[in-house]
Design a protein around this motif. Structure first.
Motif, mmCIF file in Angstrom:
data_model
loop_
_atom_site.group_PDB
_atom_site.id
_atom_site.type_symbol
_atom_site.label_atom_id
_atom_site.label_comp_id
_atom_site.label_asym_id
_atom_site.label_seq_id
_atom_site.Cartn_x
_atom_site.Cartn_y
_atom_site.Cartn_z
ATOM 1 N N GLN A 24 -3.631 -4.370 9.702
ATOM 2 C CA GLN A 24 -2.263 -3.953 9.987
ATOM 3 C C GLN A 24 -1.289 -4.502 8.942
ATOM 4 O O GLN A 24 -0.370 -3.805 8.508
ATOM 5 C CB GLN A 24 -1.870 -4.428 11.393
ATOM 6 N N ALA A 25 -1.501 -5.755 8.528
ATOM 7 C CA ALA A 25 -0.636 -6.351 7.499
ATOM 8 C C ALA A 25 -0.718 -5.564 6.200
ATOM 9 O O ALA A 25 0.283 -5.380 5.500
ATOM 10 C CB ALA A 25 -1.030 -7.807 7.262
ATOM 11 N N ALA A 26 -1.918 -5.079 5.878
ATOM 12 C CA ALA A 26 -2.101 -4.306 4.653
ATOM 13 C C ALA A 26 -1.289 -3.013 4.686
ATOM 14 O O ALA A 26 -0.829 -2.529 3.636
ATOM 15 C CB ALA A 26 -3.581 -3.991 4.451
ATOM 16 N N CYS A 27 -1.096 -2.460 5.880
ATOM 17 C CA CYS A 27 -0.273 -1.245 6.010
ATOM 18 C C CYS A 27 1.169 -1.498 5.586
ATOM 19 O O CYS A 27 1.898 -0.569 5.229
ATOM 20 C CB CYS A 27 -0.297 -0.742 7.449
ATOM 21 N N LYS A 33 -4.309 -10.760 -1.529
ATOM 22 C CA LYS A 33 -4.058 -10.727 -2.970
ATOM 23 C C LYS A 33 -2.584 -10.878 -3.316
ATOM 24 O O LYS A 33 -2.238 -11.185 -4.458
ATOM 25 C CB LYS A 33 -4.589 -9.415 -3.549
ATOM 26 N N GLY A 34 -1.706 -10.616 -2.362
ATOM 27 C CA GLY A 34 -0.282 -10.730 -2.644
ATOM 28 C C GLY A 34 0.540 -9.777 -1.799
ATOM 29 O O GLY A 34 0.019 -9.100 -0.900
ATOM 30 N N THR A 35 1.827 -9.727 -2.090
ATOM 31 C CA THR A 35 2.769 -8.927 -1.307
ATOM 32 C C THR A 35 3.433 -7.874 -2.191
ATOM 33 O O THR A 35 4.022 -8.195 -3.227
ATOM 34 C CB THR A 35 3.853 -9.840 -0.699
ATOM 35 N N GLU A 36 3.313 -6.618 -1.768
ATOM 36 C CA GLU A 36 3.999 -5.542 -2.495
ATOM 37 C C GLU A 36 5.491 -5.596 -2.203
ATOM 38 O O GLU A 36 5.897 -5.873 -1.074
ATOM 39 C CB GLU A 36 3.457 -4.182 -2.061
ATOM 40 N N ALA A 51 6.098 5.328 2.864
ATOM 41 C CA ALA A 51 7.494 5.438 3.301
ATOM 42 C C ALA A 51 7.532 5.155 4.801
ATOM 43 O O ALA A 51 6.955 5.905 5.600
ATOM 44 C CB ALA A 51 8.039 6.823 3.000
ATOM 45 N N LEU A 52 8.204 4.080 5.169
ATOM 46 C CA LEU A 52 8.240 3.628 6.562
ATOM 47 C C LEU A 52 9.675 3.616 7.065
ATOM 48 O O LEU A 52 10.620 3.571 6.272
ATOM 49 C CB LEU A 52 7.629 2.225 6.670
ATOM 50 N N PRO A 53 9.867 3.651 8.383
ATOM 51 C CA PRO A 53 11.239 3.595 8.910
ATOM 52 C C PRO A 53 11.958 2.307 8.498
ATOM 53 O O PRO A 53 11.350 1.228 8.456
ATOM 54 C CB PRO A 53 11.028 3.639 10.433
ATOM 55 N N PRO A 180 -2.250 -4.301 16.518
ATOM 56 C CA PRO A 180 -3.191 -3.343 15.922
ATOM 57 C C PRO A 180 -2.981 -1.913 16.413
ATOM 58 O O PRO A 180 -2.387 -1.667 17.468
ATOM 59 C CB PRO A 180 -4.557 -3.884 16.376
ATOM 60 N N ASP A 181 -3.502 -0.976 15.649
ATOM 61 C CA ASP A 181 -3.458 0.443 16.006
ATOM 62 C C ASP A 181 -4.637 0.820 16.905
ATOM 63 O O ASP A 181 -5.493 -0.007 17.208
ATOM 64 C CB ASP A 181 -3.500 1.295 14.733
ATOM 65 N N ASN A 182 -4.650 2.091 17.306
ATOM 66 C CA ASN A 182 -5.768 2.664 18.065
ATOM 67 C C ASN A 182 -6.033 1.926 19.377
ATOM 68 O O ASN A 182 -7.181 1.692 19.754
ATOM 69 C CB ASN A 182 -7.043 2.690 17.202
ATOM 70 N N LEU A 183 -4.960 1.574 20.082
ATOM 71 C CA LEU A 183 -5.096 0.777 21.300
ATOM 72 C C LEU A 183 -5.670 1.567 22.465
ATOM 73 O O LEU A 183 -6.164 0.981 23.434
ATOM 74 C CB LEU A 183 -3.724 0.200 21.685
ATOM 75 N N THR A 184 -5.600 2.883 22.409
ATOM 76 C CA THR A 184 -6.106 3.690 23.524
ATOM 77 C C THR A 184 -7.530 4.185 23.282
ATOM 78 O O THR A 184 -8.098 4.857 24.145
ATOM 79 C CB THR A 184 -5.195 4.910 23.764
#
Length: 641
Positions: A24-27, A33-36, A51-53, A180-184
């Motif tokens: 999730q952090a990578a998203c 390796k670092g932070t974009e 592109a995120l809100p 995390p995603d995909n909780l359902t």
């Protein structure tokens, strides 16, 4: 309790949760390796090609700070643990019907894995921050269950924040970004939690401690026997205490104090591990009689676990104290808040353990008071269980200015209280509250290493309590500057107040760590401050507990047996013989903990009075020949009877 399912599930869950939050952090552009960089354009937060809100920007920045402060691996481990704790807490509460809306959040209505009940009934549920129109739109769409469930789960966490902020942090917390995603999905972390542990295993709050014990078991194996970093001390030193040993310690300390004054109390029948006082020489009995008060106010009894882990000892102490309050005729609904406010205190260096200890106590109290959560939100109930926090990052002059306790600074004015260094010194340093804060914060710069071994003078207890009250008031009613400053400082002042008080009982399964495993600061501290017990943390905590007790208070611990005979503890034994009195000891030897195999840990459990009665006749029970935890428990009960 059958721990087989928990033992199988929890270590695997740790790895799965860490992997999920790392993904999730990578998203959001944060990896090992670092932070974009993040660029904001209008309503968009641009991270690499994603592109995120724009709304995620504050949480993303908070996550950046978290990684900078802790390092990537430690930040991911902490976030994983936070979500593991939260989901386990919700699972416990839904099974016990403690959630206000009455629906299951993680499982179907019948408790089985499947579509969570809250998702089926979402149109009938009201939770803080949940937009009914958005919920209806997502539900009617038919293809957005994942997005809808995420909103429902986060709203549930926000609702629980009011009652348990120590476990369910504020809305903009960076950890929320890492849900995390995909909780359902059928292979989700939630589905696995529901499937792996049967509901029968969730009936006792003791499960919280076992989940904690097995969750950290792999980490414990990785660090045990090595020189340990401060952040790894919890995993290297913590061990869940079997319930029967906890009962022995609590009943012969807290229970004993009550029965000394009220020998005919019905409490005696609720304490199977209590050992009746033996016949004493006349001069000893006369000395003992002089120390027994004519009456005890239940609200005056203070119990501390200085290394509380997941709170197992505090849970047993709660049960004894509840019986004491009932005996004195308190209203049932008032008892929980009295116990939490006046009687029970716990500290630990591990944030996650502190969360679980607080949660375990809250669940016991919630069983006895259906309105408990709202009482906490209204400020009527205080929880004195904390994970110790370090202070090096705090800017006290700025926080002092924001608090404006003396009323010297007018909000909205360009005139600053600290226009110059000279003004800073003359106004702040002259205030006793500032001086108290300054010396208090200095003490806790190494809190995660030294924990409850940090000493706070007893004379500071009263002014610290007054300051706690002031800060609590400002946190509720202060202006836009005062409120956040008070909230920031409050836990530091509260932890100092807990260590400044003196207790009727200090009860612990202290950390076990030999000097070879101590890092350099801890080893130096042990040598300088505790020369008689410096060889192991368990012995240091044993010695430390006496300085936290009132005269005639009880030091009740289970620790390693080696202090009884090794030459390195000779001076400690001499001190005990001259300054304290062993009331009872159950010498366990090895195999007292089924969760640890073989001869790894050889222990002894004891209750020692913080006064010297040289001719006192104590009760000593030898259990070293028993080959299992169950056999030792049986032999202990037989010996007591």
């Amino acid at each position: 309790m059958n721990t087989a399912n928990i033992k199988k599930y929890a270590p695997k869950a740790r790895n799965n949760f860490i992997a999920a939050v790392t993904k999730q952090a990578a998203c959001y552009g944060i990896t090992a390796k670092g932070t974009e960089p993040m660029e904001q354009r209008g309503d968009i937060a641009l991270i690499g090609e994603n592109a995120l809100p724009k709304a995620i920007a504050p949480a993303r920045k908070a996550l950046e700070r978290m990684v900078e402060q802790m390092g990537f691996a430690q930040a991911m481990e902490q976030a994983a643990y936070s979500w593991f704790n939260r989901l386990c807490a919700i699972r416990y509460m839904e099974i016990h019907d403690f959630l206000d809306h009455g629906r299951r959040v993680l499982s179907a209505a019948n408790g089985d894995p499947g579509t969570p009940q809250i998702l089926d009934d979402c149109l009938d549920i009201s939770l803080p921050g949940l937009d009914p129109q958005q919920v209806a739109a997502l539900k009617l769409d038919g293809n957005k269950d994942e997005e809808l469930y995420r909103e429902l789960l986060l709203a549930q966490c926000h609702a629980l924040h009011e009652a348990m902020p120590f476990l369910f942090e504020a809305v903009d917390d960076a950890t929320e970004l890492l849900l995390p995603d995909n909780l359902t999905k059928t292979d989700s972390l939630i589905r696995e939690l529901v499937s792996a542990i049967p509901e029968d295993d969730w009936q006792d709050v003791e499960i919280i401690g076992w989940l904690y014990q097995f969750y950290i078991s792999e980490k414990k194996d990785q660090v045990i026997g090595k020189v340990v970093k401060s952040e790894d001390i919890p995993a290297a030193t913590q061990l869940f205490t079997p319930n029967w040993i906890v009962q022995y310690l609590v009943q012969n300390s807290v229970g004993r104090q009550w029965l000394q004054t009220y020998p005919d109390s019905p409490l005696r029948n609720q304490m199977p591990y209590f050992i009746e006082p033996g016949e004493q020489p006349p001069e000893v009995q006369a000395q003992l009689d002089e120390t027994v008060p004519d009456a005890i106010d239940p609200e005056s009894i203070k119990v501390l676990d200085p290394a509380c882990g997941s709170g197992h000892i505090l849970v047993e102490a709660y049960k004894i104290l509840k019986a004491i309050y009932e005996e004195r005729g308190y209203r049932s609904r008032d008892i929980p808040q009295q116990i939490l406010k006046h009687n029970l205190f716990g500290l630990d260096i591990d944030d996650r353990a502190g969360q679980l200890a607080g949660f375990a106590l809250m669940m016991l109290a919630r069983e006895d008071d259906r309105r408990l959560f709202s009482r906490v939100a209204e400020g009527d109930v205080t929880l004195n269980v904390l994970s110790l926090k370090e202070t090096g990052h705090l800017d006290l002059p700025q926080l002092w200015q924001d608090l404006n306790l003396s009323g010297d600074w007018q909000q909205g004015s360009s005139q600053s209280l600290f226009e110059s260094e000279q003004a800073d010194l003359s106004s702040a340093s002259a205030d006793e509250r500032y001086q108290l804060l300054q010396r208090t914060l200095e003490r806790f710069e190494g809190a995660k290493t030294f924990g409850s071994l940090i000493e706070v003078p007893e004379e500071d207890a009263a002014p610290l309590r007054t300051l706690v009250d002031e800060l609590e008031q400002l946190a509720r009613t202060g202006d836009v500057m005062q409120k956040p400053a008070a909230e920031m400082l409050l836990p530091y002042v509260q932890q100092a107040w807990i260590l400044a008080q003196r207790y009727d009982a200090a009860i612990a399964n202290p950390p076990y760590m030999g000097s070879k495993g101590m890092n350099a600061p801890l080893k130096k501290f042990a040598k300088d401050a505790y020369p008689n017990s410096k060889s192991d943390l368990f012995a240091i905590f044993m010695e430390r507990a006496f300085s936290l007790l009132r005269p005639n208070g009880y030091n009740a611990q289970i620790n390693m047996q080696s202090w009884m005979f090794l030459s390195s503890y000779e001076k400690l034994r001499e001190w005990l013989l001259h300054n304290a009195t062993i009331i009872t000891m159950a010498h366990m030897g090895s195999r007292a903990f089924d969760s640890i195999s073989g001869e790894v840990v050889s222990t002894t459990a004891f209750v020692i009075k913080n006064s010297a009665y040289p001719n006192y006749s104590g009760a000593y029970i030898r259990l070293v020949d028993a080959k299992s935890e169950a056999e030792k428990r049986r032999l202990l009960l037989e010996a007591i009877q």
